[in-house]
Design a protein around this motif. Structure first.
Motif, PDB file in Angstrom:
ATOM      1  N   UNK A   1       0.753  -1.336   0.196  1.00 39.18           N
ATOM      2  CA  UNK A   1      -0.147  -0.046   0.014  1.00 39.18           C
ATOM      3  C   UNK A   1       0.914   1.244   0.020  1.00 39.18           C
ATOM      4  N   UNK A   2       1.798   1.326   0.810  1.00 39.99           N
ATOM      5  CA  UNK A   2       2.897   2.346   0.745  1.00 39.99           C
ATOM      6  C   UNK A   2       3.502   2.628  -0.544  1.00 39.99           C
ATOM      7  N   UNK A   3       3.886   1.404  -1.188  1.00 41.36           N
ATOM      8  CA  UNK A   3       4.542   1.639  -2.373  1.00 41.36           C
ATOM      9  C   UNK A   3       3.769   2.339  -3.736  1.00 41.36           C
ATOM     10  N   UNK A   4       2.297   1.818  -3.438  1.00 37.47           N
ATOM     11  CA  UNK A   4       1.356   2.668  -4.483  1.00 37.47           C
ATOM     12  C   UNK A   4       1.092   3.719  -4.072  1.00 37.47           C
ATOM     13  N   UNK A   5       1.066   4.374  -2.732  1.00 37.05           N
ATOM     14  CA  UNK A   5       1.208   5.608  -2.285  1.00 37.05           C
ATOM     15  C   UNK A   5       2.271   6.451  -2.969  1.00 37.05           C
ATOM     16  N   UNK A   6       3.497   6.159  -2.692  1.00 34.58           N
ATOM     17  CA  UNK A   6       4.577   6.807  -3.256  1.00 34.58           C
ATOM     18  C   UNK A   6       4.641   7.056  -4.765  1.00 34.58           C
ATOM     19  N   UNK A   7       4.098   6.013  -5.512  1.00 35.15           N
ATOM     20  CA  UNK A   7       4.055   5.765  -6.832  1.00 35.15           C
ATOM     21  C   UNK A   7       3.083   6.896  -7.344  1.00 35.15           C
TER      22      UNK A   7
ATOM     23  N   UNK B   1       9.411   3.281  13.673  1.00 35.54           N
ATOM     24  CA  UNK B   1       9.449   4.669  14.065  1.00 35.54           C
ATOM     25  C   UNK B   1       8.962   5.595  12.891  1.00 35.54           C
ATOM     26  N   UNK B   2       8.096   6.536  13.270  1.00 38.88           N
ATOM     27  CA  UNK B   2       7.573   7.574  12.435  1.00 38.88           C
ATOM     28  C   UNK B   2       6.859   6.814  11.234  1.00 38.88           C
ATOM     29  N   UNK B   3       6.233   6.030  11.491  1.00 40.30           N
ATOM     30  CA  UNK B   3       5.232   5.504  10.603  1.00 40.30           C
ATOM     31  C   UNK B   3       5.915   4.284   9.805  1.00 40.30           C
ATOM     32  N   UNK B   4       7.426   3.991  10.059  1.00 41.75           N
ATOM     33  CA  UNK B   4       7.901   2.960   9.293  1.00 41.75           C
ATOM     34  C   UNK B   4       7.759   1.663  10.024  1.00 41.75           C
ATOM     35  N   UNK B   5       6.930   0.849   9.812  1.00 43.44           N
ATOM     36  CA  UNK B   5       6.389  -0.320  10.546  1.00 43.44           C
ATOM     37  C   UNK B   5       7.503  -1.708  10.076  1.00 43.44           C
ATOM     38  N   UNK B   6       8.013  -1.571   8.793  1.00 43.85           N
ATOM     39  CA  UNK B   6       8.924  -2.706   8.489  1.00 43.85           C
ATOM     40  C   UNK B   6      10.160  -2.101   7.684  1.00 43.85           C
TER      41      UNK B   6
ATOM     42  N   UNK C   1      12.660  -1.221   4.996  1.00 44.20           N
ATOM     43  CA  UNK C   1      12.272  -0.488   3.733  1.00 44.20           C
ATOM     44  C   UNK C   1      11.280   0.537   3.525  1.00 44.20           C
ATOM     45  N   UNK C   2      10.175   0.478   4.636  1.00 40.38           N
ATOM     46  CA  UNK C   2       9.332   1.551   4.580  1.00 40.38           C
ATOM     47  C   UNK C   2       9.636   2.782   4.945  1.00 40.38           C
ATOM     48  N   UNK C   3       9.083   3.742   4.193  1.00 38.01           N
ATOM     49  CA  UNK C   3       9.481   5.137   4.320  1.00 38.01           C
ATOM     50  C   UNK C   3       8.719   5.715   5.682  1.00 38.01           C
TER      51      UNK C   3
ATOM     52  N   UNK D   1      11.988   4.034  -3.188  1.00 37.55           N
ATOM     53  CA  UNK D   1      11.507   2.831  -3.577  1.00 37.55           C
ATOM     54  C   UNK D   1      12.784   1.579  -3.605  1.00 37.55           C
ATOM     55  N   UNK D   2      13.835   2.333  -3.741  1.00 36.66           N
ATOM     56  CA  UNK D   2      14.891   1.043  -3.806  1.00 36.66           C
ATOM     57  C   UNK D   2      15.056   0.453  -2.276  1.00 36.66           C
ATOM     58  N   UNK D   3      14.931   1.251  -1.443  1.00 36.36           N
ATOM     59  CA  UNK D   3      14.799   0.806   0.054  1.00 36.36           C
ATOM     60  C   UNK D   3      13.543  -0.151   0.157  1.00 36.36           C
ATOM     61  N   UNK D   4      12.722   0.240  -0.258  1.00 33.16           N
ATOM     62  CA  UNK D   4      11.141  -0.512  -0.162  1.00 33.16           C
ATOM     63  C   UNK D   4      11.200  -1.773  -0.680  1.00 33.16           C
TER      64      UNK D   4
END
Length: 231
Positions: A57-63, A144-149, A151-153, A177-180
């Motif tokens: 879901x986060x990847x879709x949002x960033x895209x 932290x700060x919304x990064x649950x896993x 690679x997540x931003x 996205x590379x980190x993701x």
């Protein structure tokens, strides 16, 4: 009904068709193995489905964010491909949870805990060895700060992506996205090792292959912009 909803419904239907086809094929072979039991709420299958759905879901949002922040066709095409692919995969993952009658959110299990210990694994009811999965434990990740896993931003990084435009947006998106993708590949490899539901395991293996290819492409796109992935 939105395009995203249609994509999710289509993915669920496909998942059900695949499951049905597999059952029919197995029934037609006398030597076919007995079908695995329905995954439990704390199984690797359920954990992967829940966690990867959140990750996707986060990847879709960033895209979608970068699509509106640049006119560069290469980056916009990549963003469209990622958003489309991961939205459909997310629909499949959530569809399996519905089919298994399992919750989409777990209140008693930390993200990626299923990779460290296999609780109630479908078809075995016990634990499996974790040989070859060093570095896959989620424990080293600081939520932290919304990064649950991994690679997540973070929320701060997403806010920055919303604010920047043009080349700066392209570079930040490609780095995030590379980190993701690296985090996603680690998780998908975990399911490929632990999951016993054939269709889910195949999806995880496909994610590894596709995202590795996109990692190579993003490295090239960053290099062309005088940048590189973050350390």
């Amino acid at each position: 009904m939105t395009r995203t909803n249609w994509a999710a419904i289509t993915a669920v239907v496909l998942a059900l068709l695949f499951a049905g086809a597999a059952t029919v094929a197995s029934a037609g072979r006398d030597d076919a193995p007995r079908a695995a039991a329905t995954p439990t709420a704390d199984s690797a299958e359920a954990g992967f489905a829940r966690d990867m759905a959140v990750h996707h879901q986060q990847a879709v949002e960033m895209s979608f964010l970068v699509r509106d922040s640049t006119d560069d066709e290469e980056v916009r095409r990549l963003a469209y491909d990622i958003a489309n692919t991961q939205a459909n995969q997310r629909g499949m993952l959530l569809g399996w949870l519905d089919m298994w009658k399992l919750p989409k959110v777990s209140t008693g299990q930390e993200p990626m805990a299923w990779m460290a210990e296999d609780g109630g694994h479908a078809g075995t009811g016990g634990t499996q060895g974790m040989e070859g999965m060093e570095g896959m434990d989620h424990g080293a990740h600081e939520v932290r700060d919304g990064s649950l896993m991994p690679g997540m931003a973070t929320k701060t990084e997403l806010d920055t992506l919303r604010a920047v435009k043009g080349k700066k947006a392209e570079i930040l998106y490609l780095q995030l996205m590379t980190d993701h993708h690296k985090g996603g590949v680690t998780m998908a490899r975990g399911c490929a090792e632990l999951c016993e539901v054939d269709t889910e395991q195949a999806l995880a293996e496909g994610m590894v292959t596709a995202q590795q290819s996109e990692l190579n492409l993003m490295a090239d796109l960053l290099k062309a912009r005088g940048a590189k992935p973050r350390a």
